[in-house]
Write a protein that holds these residues in place. Structure first.
Motif, PDB file in Angstrom:
ATOM      1  N   ILE B  11      -6.481  26.432  86.471  1.00  0.00           N
ATOM      2  CA  ILE B  11      -7.096  27.789  86.076  1.00  0.00           C
ATOM      3  C   ILE B  11      -6.875  27.681  84.694  1.00  0.00           C
ATOM      4  CG2 ILE B  11      -7.704  30.111  86.059  1.00  0.00           C
ATOM      5  CD1 ILE B  11      -7.626  29.809  89.196  1.00  0.00           C
ATOM      6  N   ASP B  12      -5.708  28.040  84.396  1.00  0.00           N
ATOM      7  CA  ASP B  12      -5.160  28.298  83.140  1.00  0.00           C
ATOM      8  C   ASP B  12      -5.437  27.262  82.084  1.00  0.00           C
ATOM      9  OD1 ASP B  12      -4.185  30.809  83.985  1.00  0.00           O
ATOM     10  OD2 ASP B  12      -2.013  29.941  84.180  1.00  0.00           O
ATOM     11  N   SER B  13      -5.481  26.028  82.393  1.00  0.00           N
ATOM     12  CA  SER B  13      -5.495  24.866  81.669  1.00  0.00           C
ATOM     13  C   SER B  13      -7.132  24.621  81.520  1.00  0.00           C
ATOM     14  CB  SER B  13      -4.857  23.586  82.002  1.00  0.00           C
ATOM     15  OG  SER B  13      -5.509  23.079  83.389  1.00  0.00           O
ATOM     16  N   GLY B  14      -7.943  25.548  82.019  1.00  0.00           N
ATOM     17  CA  GLY B  14      -9.625  25.421  82.110  1.00  0.00           C
ATOM     18  C   GLY B  14     -10.267  24.268  82.666  1.00  0.00           C
ATOM     19  N   LYS B  15      -9.339  23.808  83.596  1.00  0.00           N
ATOM     20  CA  LYS B  15      -9.909  22.458  84.362  1.00  0.00           C
ATOM     21  C   LYS B  15     -10.974  23.247  85.411  1.00  0.00           C
ATOM     22  CE  LYS B  15      -6.531  19.165  83.311  1.00  0.00           C
ATOM     23  NZ  LYS B  15      -5.688  18.046  83.649  1.00  0.00           N
ATOM     24  N   ILE B  16     -10.396  24.294  85.882  1.00  0.00           N
ATOM     25  CA  ILE B  16     -11.257  24.862  87.206  1.00  0.00           C
ATOM     26  C   ILE B  16     -11.694  26.352  86.827  1.00  0.00           C
ATOM     27  CG2 ILE B  16     -10.558  23.169  88.830  1.00  0.00           C
ATOM     28  CD1 ILE B  16      -8.968  25.398  90.127  1.00  0.00           C
ATOM     29  N   SER B  17     -12.531  26.857  87.401  1.00  0.00           N
ATOM     30  CA  SER B  17     -12.683  28.182  86.940  1.00  0.00           C
ATOM     31  C   SER B  17     -12.012  29.214  87.674  1.00  0.00           C
ATOM     32  CB  SER B  17     -14.260  28.370  87.348  1.00  0.00           C
ATOM     33  OG  SER B  17     -15.197  27.456  86.841  1.00  0.00           O
ATOM     34  N   ASP B  18     -11.867  30.260  86.899  1.00  0.00           N
ATOM     35  CA  ASP B  18     -11.105  31.568  87.415  1.00  0.00           C
ATOM     36  C   ASP B  18     -12.014  32.381  88.275  1.00  0.00           C
ATOM     37  OD1 ASP B  18      -9.792  33.786  87.993  1.00  0.00           O
ATOM     38  OD2 ASP B  18      -9.089  34.102  85.810  1.00  0.00           O
ATOM     39  N   PRO B  19     -11.550  32.239  89.650  1.00  0.00           N
ATOM     40  CA  PRO B  19     -12.422  32.959  90.683  1.00  0.00           C
ATOM     41  C   PRO B  19     -12.750  34.652  90.233  1.00  0.00           C
ATOM     42  CG  PRO B  19     -10.438  32.491  91.627  1.00  0.00           C
ATOM     43  CD  PRO B  19     -10.387  31.852  90.272  1.00  0.00           C
ATOM     44  N   GLU B  20     -12.036  35.092  89.191  1.00  0.00           N
ATOM     45  CA  GLU B  20     -12.059  36.524  88.971  1.00  0.00           C
ATOM     46  C   GLU B  20     -13.258  36.508  87.724  1.00  0.00           C
ATOM     47  OE1 GLU B  20     -10.140  38.816  90.060  1.00  0.00           O
ATOM     48  OE2 GLU B  20      -9.322  36.981  91.304  1.00  0.00           O
ATOM     49  N   THR B  21     -13.693  35.496  87.205  1.00  0.00           N
ATOM     50  CA  THR B  21     -14.624  35.494  86.184  1.00  0.00           C
ATOM     51  C   THR B  21     -16.096  35.492  86.838  1.00  0.00           C
ATOM     52  OG1 THR B  21     -14.682  32.980  86.053  1.00  0.00           O
ATOM     53  CG2 THR B  21     -13.326  34.193  84.521  1.00  0.00           C
ATOM     54  N   PRO B  22     -17.328  35.614  86.288  1.00  0.00           N
ATOM     55  CA  PRO B  22     -18.413  35.573  86.986  1.00  0.00           C
ATOM     56  C   PRO B  22     -18.608  34.284  87.507  1.00  0.00           C
ATOM     57  CG  PRO B  22     -18.450  36.921  85.108  1.00  0.00           C
ATOM     58  CD  PRO B  22     -17.208  36.299  84.999  1.00  0.00           C
ATOM     59  N   ARG B  23     -18.619  33.356  86.512  1.00  0.00           N
ATOM     60  CA  ARG B  23     -18.910  31.897  86.929  1.00  0.00           C
ATOM     61  C   ARG B  23     -17.980  31.440  88.039  1.00  0.00           C
ATOM     62  NH1 ARG B  23     -19.659  26.671  84.355  1.00  0.00           N
ATOM     63  NH2 ARG B  23     -18.595  24.911  85.447  1.00  0.00           N
ATOM     64  N   GLY B  24     -16.503  32.074  88.085  1.00  0.00           N
ATOM     65  CA  GLY B  24     -15.959  31.826  89.178  1.00  0.00           C
ATOM     66  C   GLY B  24     -16.378  32.183  90.757  1.00  0.00           C
TER      67      GLY B  24
END
Lengths: 206, 206, 206, 206
Positions: B11-24
């Motif tokens: 998540i931190d490296s931006g490879k997968i989406s943070d589930p806290e964000t709308p996208r995630g």
DNA sequence: TATGAATGAGTCTTCATTCAT
DNA sequence: TATGAATGAAGACTCATTCAT
């Protein structure tokens, strides 16, 4: 060929549709298209076009699209069950019986009914719930044959695992072959059967 | 737990989406609904409702519905690959390596990412062809890890079958567990891993 | 009157749609609404309502909205071309020929096909590029008739300007009449034709 | 150059927007995009992107999209009117006056304000009715200048047609030049002006 | 004043199903 | 039984507009 014999019997007894009839042709086309494009992405028009009729005519043979999917699955269920019974009745040793379980399922996945068998597995959720229940009831006998054979194998000590667990692992391994196994590749169906059998049963006998 | 560590890194490296964000959040909801109802039967409105926004807002985060399916699958692909690399790097014996292959896949099928993993397998045909190719490219590395490990196992004599064939049979057995295995049943995940490992490898070591 | 004759011929030969058929009715309605509100502000529902069907039914007759616009324009293109051929064939002097060019165009702009003709000019940019090209190909013959007639007029010395330039100026003057000319006003169509002809040709002969 | 002088005056007097201000830049971009793609097919986002701001910011400068279209048109209306007044004031003979009418309009259609002028004509129906009325009121003075000049020409016998009719025919011929006249082609704007003038006025004087 | 995520009404289009012929 | 035009509900997607920051 024995398979064909059986299928003829089933057709004659009215348990499955004659592929020469409109209904049968429709089911063959449906199985193919549902496999290729998926149930939802196959339109009733696609189906009609495939058998050379017009969309409205389909509803003289089936109440609705859902029923077509059901019929595709149901005929596989019936045929698999009947075929397995025949196969098992010819097997004497427990080894042969387990092989029969595997061989039967592989036959359906890679033989003439491959499309319908594929659809039964991969379009399950597209089927309405009430039909799902009917199919599950129809499959009960089939699964019992597997179950009791596996139980027997366990009692005879040829399998090293909970029969239930092994059964499911084998089902998965077998069904997945639809994604990678090519009958014109290195492995014959018979060899593939042996490979899967060797997963199930101690290597004393294959 | 280590899995969680890894996911945070990704998540931190931006490879997968943070589930806290709308996208995630959207992706989590999509994975769930696509699993439950299938991609086609999940409407954009369903998706929006699940995350508490309105349907139009979805298209601020994804170009179209297709892209959502792609994103769901793609993040699994990335995570599975990374997780397997970590697991394999900790395995010393060939036995442990094969176990790592199996355990990793089971983790994804029954862990937090179970929905997305399921979707990747069962909604494959719903994905547009160009996205399918992207996913397949993304999975190449993952399959190579399996392949080379299986090859090694074969060379060391712990498997009795063509590595390629065994690999596919194991994949099938593992994926199918999504249909029957319950983590609250008789079998722990660890035990299930051992059962599958025992299919693959001669019983000397489990 | 002769115009009507021609239109019947074109309908019978299938070149343009019969306004008694659903397709024809749709086209008449489309021309009217596209003129009144513009293509973009006319919804498919508007169209359907105008001919008394439901929106979905439109797509039995046209692949999409774009195709409707194309059909509206294309039928005008065909009819204008055919009508001009007939008119020119009846004209003997160069004077009469130029008058035929003008009269024909005025007929279309103020006669039965006025809506469609208007749409062809004013909704041009709403048409997709590939359709634009088709229309332009379809108009090539029509423009050649203008061009060759103007060239002839120049050779005979009845026009005092580059034929190309004059042709364009006349087109503009004629098309613009759709914005101001009322057939129930002071000027008859025939008088209007003479006025425009007098712009083109030295006053010796009108 | 004189044109530029005039525009500066109009900017300074606040009658039209300074193209250096955000509002002015927006109007320039709007005129361009409305011409290229049409009003309806130009999104507020397109507009914002063109001037390097974000879509929400547009509404700090204009109440809504409709108002942008109105502003584009309105500034042309004002400028055309003012420019014509200046031009006419410098013309002595009736011949020069008619030429001024034509030259002024051609200047706007092919000069710096070509986009906005085009939009005024071809996006008229996209404008809401209340704005249409405002524009029409704004144009009243401009049309009166045409009208009175044409009337004068008629009285002096240099035109051979009802002044009203000729005015409209000339308008059409002039506006249509936006579709075919290229300033880098064979004809200069001055020559084009003469050609159009020759349509209007007996060839004694060009 | 600028941002940009969110809105929600509205658009075109699809498609299973019906029914008069 | 077959036809195929018509239905109408539902779908994905668009976009002018709002508003908290």
């Amino acid at each position: 060929m024995e398979e064909n014999q059986l299928i003829k019997q089933l057709i004659d007894s009215g348990k499955i549709s004659d592929p020469e009839t409109p209904r049968g042709r429709l089911l063959v086309a449906a199985a193919q298209l549902f496999k290729e494009k998926g149930y939802n992405r196959t339109t009733v028009r696609d189906l009609a076009a495939q058998v050379g009729i017009l969309s409205g005519s389909i509803f003289h043979h089936f109440k609705n699209k859902d029923e077509i999917l059901f019929a595709v699955m149901n005929e596989v269920v019936i045929a698999m069950d009947e075929a397995l019974k025949v196969s098992l009745s010819k097997a004497n040793t427990i080894n042969d019986k387990v092989r029969a379980l595997i061989a039967n399922e592989l036959d359906f996945i890679h033989g003439k009914t491959s499309n319908a068998t594929y659809v039964m597995v991969y379009e399950w959720r597209a089927l309405s719930e009430s039909y799902q229940q009917q199919i599950m009831q129809g499959r009960a006998g089939y699964f019992e044959l597997w179950q009791s054979t596996m139980d027997e194998a366990r009692r005879e000590g040829v399998i090293a695992m909970e029969p239930d667990c092994l059964r499911q692992l084998l089902h998965g391994a077998i069904i997945w072959t639809s994604h990678w196994y090519k009958s014109d590749g290195k492995l014959t169906i018979r060899q593939l059967t042996n490979r899967i059998l060797s997963l199930a049963i101690k290597p004393s006998s294959n």
